[in-house]
Design a protein around this motif. Structure first.
Motif, PDB file in Angstrom:
ATOM      1  N   VAL A 183       0.839  -1.201   0.000  1.00  0.00           N
ATOM      2  CA  VAL A 183       0.000   0.000   0.000  1.00  0.00           C
ATOM      3  C   VAL A 183       0.876   1.253   0.000  1.00  0.00           C
ATOM      4  O   VAL A 183       0.604   2.215  -0.734  1.00  0.00           O
ATOM      5  N   LEU A 184       1.943   1.253   0.790  1.00  0.00           N
ATOM      6  CA  LEU A 184       2.855   2.399   0.796  1.00  0.00           C
ATOM      7  C   LEU A 184       3.482   2.614  -0.570  1.00  0.00           C
ATOM      8  O   LEU A 184       3.554   3.745  -1.065  1.00  0.00           O
ATOM      9  N   LEU A 185       3.938   1.547  -1.175  1.00  0.00           N
ATOM     10  CA  LEU A 185       4.564   1.634  -2.494  1.00  0.00           C
ATOM     11  C   LEU A 185       3.591   2.195  -3.520  1.00  0.00           C
ATOM     12  O   LEU A 185       3.926   3.099  -4.285  1.00  0.00           O
ATOM     13  N   PHE A 245       8.965   1.268   6.738  1.00  0.00           N
ATOM     14  CA  PHE A 245       7.903   2.028   6.075  1.00  0.00           C
ATOM     15  C   PHE A 245       8.477   3.229   5.326  1.00  0.00           C
ATOM     16  O   PHE A 245       8.104   3.507   4.186  1.00  0.00           O
ATOM     17  N   VAL A 246       9.396   3.932   5.965  1.00  0.00           N
ATOM     18  CA  VAL A 246      10.011   5.101   5.325  1.00  0.00           C
ATOM     19  C   VAL A 246      10.809   4.681   4.092  1.00  0.00           C
ATOM     20  O   VAL A 246      10.776   5.354   3.059  1.00  0.00           O
ATOM     21  N   ALA A 247      11.501   3.555   4.181  1.00  0.00           N
ATOM     22  CA  ALA A 247      12.258   3.067   3.026  1.00  0.00           C
ATOM     23  C   ALA A 247      11.332   2.802   1.846  1.00  0.00           C
ATOM     24  O   ALA A 247      11.662   3.143   0.697  1.00  0.00           O
ATOM     25  N   TRP A 248      10.166   2.203   2.110  1.00  0.00           N
ATOM     26  CA  TRP A 248       9.213   1.931   1.029  1.00  0.00           C
ATOM     27  C   TRP A 248       8.673   3.232   0.460  1.00  0.00           C
ATOM     28  O   TRP A 248       8.399   3.315  -0.747  1.00  0.00           O
ATOM     29  N   ALA A 266       1.714   9.110   1.442  1.00  0.00           N
ATOM     30  CA  ALA A 266       2.258   7.838   1.924  1.00  0.00           C
ATOM     31  C   ALA A 266       2.780   7.966   3.351  1.00  0.00           C
ATOM     32  O   ALA A 266       2.649   7.034   4.148  1.00  0.00           O
ATOM     33  N   MET A 267       3.377   9.106   3.693  1.00  0.00           N
ATOM     34  CA  MET A 267       3.903   9.281   5.051  1.00  0.00           C
ATOM     35  C   MET A 267       2.778   9.355   6.083  1.00  0.00           C
ATOM     36  O   MET A 267       2.939   8.864   7.197  1.00  0.00           O
ATOM     37  N   PHE A 307      12.331   1.058  -5.849  1.00  0.00           N
ATOM     38  CA  PHE A 307      12.293  -0.254  -5.211  1.00  0.00           C
ATOM     39  C   PHE A 307      11.381  -1.204  -5.978  1.00  0.00           C
ATOM     40  O   PHE A 307      11.692  -2.378  -6.142  1.00  0.00           O
ATOM     41  N   ARG A 308      10.280  -0.679  -6.455  1.00  0.00           N
ATOM     42  CA  ARG A 308       9.364  -1.508  -7.228  1.00  0.00           C
ATOM     43  C   ARG A 308      10.068  -2.042  -8.472  1.00  0.00           C
ATOM     44  O   ARG A 308      10.001  -3.219  -8.793  1.00  0.00           O
ATOM     45  N   SER A 309      10.745  -1.169  -9.154  1.00  0.00           N
ATOM     46  CA  SER A 309      11.471  -1.547 -10.357  1.00  0.00           C
ATOM     47  C   SER A 309      12.561  -2.578 -10.041  1.00  0.00           C
ATOM     48  O   SER A 309      12.720  -3.570 -10.752  1.00  0.00           O
TER      49      SER A 309
END
Length: 192
Positions: free
Chosen positions: A23-25, A154-157, A36-37, A164-166
């Motif tokens: 969900v965050l991504l 969470f912050v990293a995402w 997102a935050m 990150f998704r890529s």
């Protein structure tokens, strides 16, 4: 306590893809980091509350039935091995729709509906913290540390959402094998 296993378990369990991280991504990709935050702050608060409740329940159970800790360690390490297997066999493809209601409240509530988080909260305390130091300040410090690791995840995402998704899509199998191996190692180290 084996600090390396504790840190590996907490890091892998919080940084790997799960409902909250997906969900965050999706939110950062479609609605931006600010939205997102808000969700991440709520998820962190919910995660901390869930860990605190788990610590309270586990401390009470350990005082009443000391033998339950061995069972919970067995369940905890078994769950870690299950997660390792799932990571090894899963195909990480993010296809979640962008949530329209990525709020603090929805992030908070997600933690109580997220089986990955609930099982993690129920196993991490008796597996790593309670067997070593059942004192309230030590367990509370552990809960705060785990919550901090969760917030960092969470912050990293959020920060690396699109990148990150890529990366996950390009190197899915390698990442999964690495994370599965780390989890299996952490599960084995519980018993040494």
């Amino acid at each position: 306590m084996d600090s390396a296993s504790f840190f590996i378990y907490c890091t892998v369990a919080t940084f790997t893809p799960g409902p909250t991280n997906i969900v965050l991504l999706s939110t950062v990709h479609h609605r931006g980091a600010r939205a997102a935050m808000r969700y991440a702050y709520g998820a962190t608060a919910g995660f901390g509350v869930l860990l605190g409740l788990s610590a309270l329940v586990n401390t009470i159970l350990a005082a009443v039935i000391p033998a339950i800790l061995m069972g919970m360690r067995l369940i905890g390490s078994g769950y870690m091995l299950y997660l390792a297997y799932r990571l090894y066999t899963m195909n990480v493809a993010v296809q979640a729709d962008a949530p329209r209601n990525a709020t603090f409240g929805s992030g908070f509530l997600m933690q109580f509906l997220n089986p990955k988080v609930v099982l993690f909260a129920l196993t991490v305390i008796p597996t790593f913290l309670a067997p070593n130091d059942a004192a309230t300040p030590a367990v509370a410090a552990g809960v705060l540390m785990i919550t901090g690791i969760g917030f960092a995840a969470f912050v990293a995402w959020v920060l690396f959402g699109a990148i990150f998704r890529s990366l996950l899509q390009q190197h899915t199998k390698r990442v999964n094998i690495l994370l599965a191996g780390a989890l299996a190692y952490a599960a084995m180290m519980i018993w040494t």
